[in-house]
Enzyme design. Sequence first.
Site, PDB file in Angstrom:
ATOM      1  N   SER A 132       0.815  -1.210   0.000  1.00  0.00           N
ATOM      2  CA  SER A 132       0.000   0.000   0.000  1.00  0.00           C
ATOM      3  C   SER A 132       0.851   1.263   0.000  1.00  0.00           C
ATOM      4  O   SER A 132       1.188   1.804   1.056  1.00  0.00           O
ATOM      5  CB  SER A 132      -0.950  -0.006   1.207  1.00  0.00           C
ATOM      6  N   GLU A 174     -13.165   4.367  -1.644  1.00  0.00           N
ATOM      7  CA  GLU A 174     -12.541   3.615  -0.566  1.00  0.00           C
ATOM      8  C   GLU A 174     -13.501   3.294   0.580  1.00  0.00           C
ATOM      9  O   GLU A 174     -13.083   2.921   1.676  1.00  0.00           O
ATOM     10  CB  GLU A 174     -11.337   4.396  -0.043  1.00  0.00           C
ATOM     11  N   ARG A 226      -7.005   8.749  -2.863  1.00  0.00           N
ATOM     12  CA  ARG A 226      -7.712   7.537  -3.275  1.00  0.00           C
ATOM     13  C   ARG A 226      -9.209   7.749  -3.507  1.00  0.00           C
ATOM     14  O   ARG A 226      -9.834   6.997  -4.242  1.00  0.00           O
ATOM     15  CB  ARG A 226      -7.506   6.443  -2.218  1.00  0.00           C
ATOM     16  N   HIS A 234      -6.361   7.773   4.180  1.00  0.00           N
ATOM     17  CA  HIS A 234      -7.821   7.835   4.322  1.00  0.00           C
ATOM     18  C   HIS A 234      -8.170   8.888   5.366  1.00  0.00           C
ATOM     19  O   HIS A 234      -7.369   9.174   6.264  1.00  0.00           O
ATOM     20  CB  HIS A 234      -8.404   6.495   4.791  1.00  0.00           C
ATOM     21  N   CYS A 276     -10.098   0.878  11.140  1.00  0.00           N
ATOM     22  CA  CYS A 276      -9.998   0.149   9.871  1.00  0.00           C
ATOM     23  C   CYS A 276     -10.686  -1.204   9.961  1.00  0.00           C
ATOM     24  O   CYS A 276     -11.212  -1.712   8.970  1.00  0.00           O
ATOM     25  CB  CYS A 276      -8.535  -0.071   9.503  1.00  0.00           C
TER      26      CYS A 276
END
Length: 448
Positions: free
Chosen positions: A22, A174, A214, A250, A371
């Site tokens: 990532s 996302e 993203r 994020h 997450c």
Amino acid sequence: MKSYEVNFDGLVGPTHNYGGLSYGNVASQSNSQQSSNPKEAALQGLAKMKALMDMGFQQGVLAPQERPDVAALRRLGFSGTDAQVIERAAKEAMPLLVASCSASSMWVANAATVSPSADTGDGRVHFTAANLNCKYHRSIEHPTTSRVLGAMFANQQHFAHHAALPAVAQFGDEGAANHTRFCREYGEAGVEFFVFGRSAFDNRFPAPQKYPARQTLEASQAVARLHGLRDEGVVYAQQNPNVIDQGVFHNDVIAVGNGEVLFYHEDAFLETDKMLAELQDKLAKVGGNFQSVCVPRSAVSVDDAVRSYLFNSQLLSRPDGSMLLIVPQECQANERVWAYLQSLTSSGGMIREVKVFDLKQSMQNGGGPACLRLRVALNETELAAVNPGVIMTAPLYGSLTAWVEKHYRDRLSETDLADPQLLLECRTALDELTQILKLGAVYPFQIN
């Protein structure tokens, strides 16, 4: 009618490994190629689920995916038996094999965006699976994600499911990692907060220079349309491109919200004052009292926030109206972050308590408490319509713990991914898991 926010945590899969896949995720890249412990990772996640259940919160489980993804490798030109596909990929294109083995579906905050029935046009809970097309290893998740969510939330009277957005850069999505909902009560109309990193078609919005943004504005708008959200119930905000370039891949790495409260870093957004005013105005129109808690950069730097995952925490409402913050152990290990949290909980504000969890295996791969969970607001009727096999109970915790102990390895390195036996182990484990969770046939090997 009572309503709840149910946390459905991702169960860590048997191929949990540190592939460093990532780009833009500092923890993922910095721990690349280290040996992982899938068994410990899964047990750490289950321990968090049980702890929240024991505290009285509604808790569910979201199953992992079949890995390695042999079908994905076949689409890239590898042929033969499953074992031959794996062996050839390991010999000719090891990075593709590593990507096909990723257990990143454990971070179910990226599984989908969810809008509760109180917000949607048809009065159903809406799910849109995230395409995750910024990273190849995650872009292959959404077909199975959709089947698993469909098996969990199968009653069409109460639940509506949408396919992932087109898998192109302009609609990079996302999921809930860039989505928060504010409300007075979970069963009442609220304001859905979509955070984007860039616009695909409007160059007036600045973009990061180092790491990719993203989530696009256009993807967030498309999800809002699919869910039938009212304009007066939606706020869009742009993430600060400078913090994206510092590893904030994020929004849930720099901000977290729940109920009427947004907990965020001073540098999280662009046009912060305008955004806060819009949230306050729109929430007030549905009876809410929006409150914000800003963490100043003088107390916690962006680097501290990224390394500790202070904001990748769970903000939970307690019966007395106060809030509990669930943080990873790394927050306690960071002197500045821990000092801030002590001052926060003693200040008399909404956030009164902090609980620390050991999630080292997940954290080293770039994912913290937030997450690992997908939040779904449900009223009593909707909760009763959820597949009961995925709702955490003491017996289910016992069954899942025994299942992990039986099927998972306690060490996994990159070279182990080339072992065809790992695929057989994974399929055997997942076939048993679908029976435990009462999911039916959701994996390709069960369907084909």
